[in-house]
Design an enzyme around this catalytic site. Structure first.
Site, PDB file in Angstrom:
ATOM      1  CB  CYS A 153      -0.954  -0.046   1.200  1.00 47.07           C
ATOM      2  SG  CYS A 153      -2.202   1.250   1.207  1.00 47.07           S
ATOM      3  CG  HIS A 193      -5.910  -1.140  -1.487  1.00 47.97           C
ATOM      4  ND1 HIS A 193      -4.967  -0.743  -2.393  1.00 47.97           N
ATOM      5  CD2 HIS A 193      -5.456  -0.741  -0.270  1.00 47.97           C
ATOM      6  CE1 HIS A 193      -3.984  -0.118  -1.767  1.00 47.97           C
ATOM      7  NE2 HIS A 193      -4.257  -0.112  -0.471  1.00 47.97           N
ATOM      8  CG  ASP A 208      -6.778  -0.866  -5.224  1.00 44.27           C
ATOM      9  OD1 ASP A 208      -7.430   0.054  -4.711  1.00 44.27           O
ATOM     10  OD2 ASP A 208      -5.616  -1.164  -4.882  1.00 44.27           O
TER      11      ASP A 208
END
Length: 297
Positions: A174, A263, A231
């Site tokens: 991330c 995600h 995502d």
């Protein structure tokens, strides 16, 4: 006292205030044993807990380029080494249990894995329960230059404590996925890197002057990007743009999209976790490092 404390403690202690603060307080308070507050409740049925038997693990101070103290969690196999080194860049939640566990997983594969607390100057995200507050009060205030310098310090530490400077790798998740792309451009000595669903595009700012798309054509380090087709924070258009820019360069970088994943699909402690894609991505990470000469063990 950890295995490395005698060697690094004196330098660290010289950085501390004279009163009201101890080295132990700094290390224990900055990197938590459990999960960050903002990630609660944890999906206990899927959260992975890798044992540390047969490994050397601990929390040790690094000395940043600005002479600030930066704690880092490390895990490596027992023995003298030298071991190939993997830098691990965290999500916005800091170096909590999940990131530490990733380090232990890598150590079980023969690597010296090290995850510095890249937020330590701005605050402690592990103690904040509100995600937006973490983004606004900590993450938004972290300069890329500071992050890259702290990662350089992690390389120095690892390679002077049993790591092999000639076998250097990186991975991040991330927020740390974006950092992985940036560090690959910053340090051409990396043999390879793997970026998990890191942001690719964005407006430049004083703290974040470049984005991965700006750096892609000139990369020399082979980076494997792992992204989710669903995502909601990283549009597939951005991913396709990045793919095209990478093809213009000669780094040999690749991007793989898992169509059904969203995600944070590797985060086994969160509802976003998708076991099949996470396991496939991990296999690809190990293969990517091996392909680029990790020479484990």
């Amino acid at each position: 006292m950890t295995l490395l404390e005698d060697e690094s403690g004196a330098e660290f202690d010289s950085l501390l205030p004279r009163v009201g603060f101890t080295r132990r307080d700094f290390l224990v308070g900055s990197i938590v044993a459990g999960f960050a507050l903002a990630t609660q409740p944890v999906m206990a049925q899927t959260a992975i807990d890798t044992p540390a038997d047969g490994l050397v693990t601990g929390i040790e101070p690094l000395v940043g380029a600005d002479r600030q103290a930066v704690p880092a969690y490390y895990a490596r196999p027992e023995g003298k080494g030298p071991f190939p080194v993997v830098l691990v860049a965290s999500e916005i939640f800091g170096v909590h249990h999940y990131i530490q566990d990733v380090c232990r997983r890598l150590a079980r594969q023969g690597y010296f894995a090290i995850a510095p607390d890249l937020f330590v100057r701005q605050g402690d995200p592990t103690k904040i329960s509100n995600v937006q507050l973490i983004l606004d009060s900590i993450v938004a205030k972290v300069p890329d230059a500071q992050v890259l310098g702290d990662l350089d310090a992690a390389v120095k530490f690892a390679t002077t404590h049993g790591g092999d400077a000639k076998r250097l790798y990186m991975t991040g998740f991330c927020w740390g996925g974006r950092v992985t792309w940036l560090y690959a451009a910053h340090n051409p000595k990396l043999r390879a890197a793997v970026a998990w669903y890191g942001k690719l595009e964005g407006a430049p700012s004083a703290l974040n002057p470049k984005q991965p798309v700006d750096l892609a054509p000139n990369l020399t380090v082979p980076v494997l990007g792992l992204y989710g087709g669903k995502d909601q924070g990283i549009p597939l258009d951005d991913v396709e743009d990045m793919k095209g820019l990478l093809k213009k360069g000669g780094s040999g970088s690749e991007i793989i999209v898992f169509p059904e994943a969203g995600h944070a699909f590797h985060a086994d402690y969160r509802p976003s976790y998708r076991q099949a894609e996470a396991e496939e991505g991990w296999k690809r990470l190990l293969d990517w490092f091996a392909r680029h000469g990790s020479g484990r063990g």
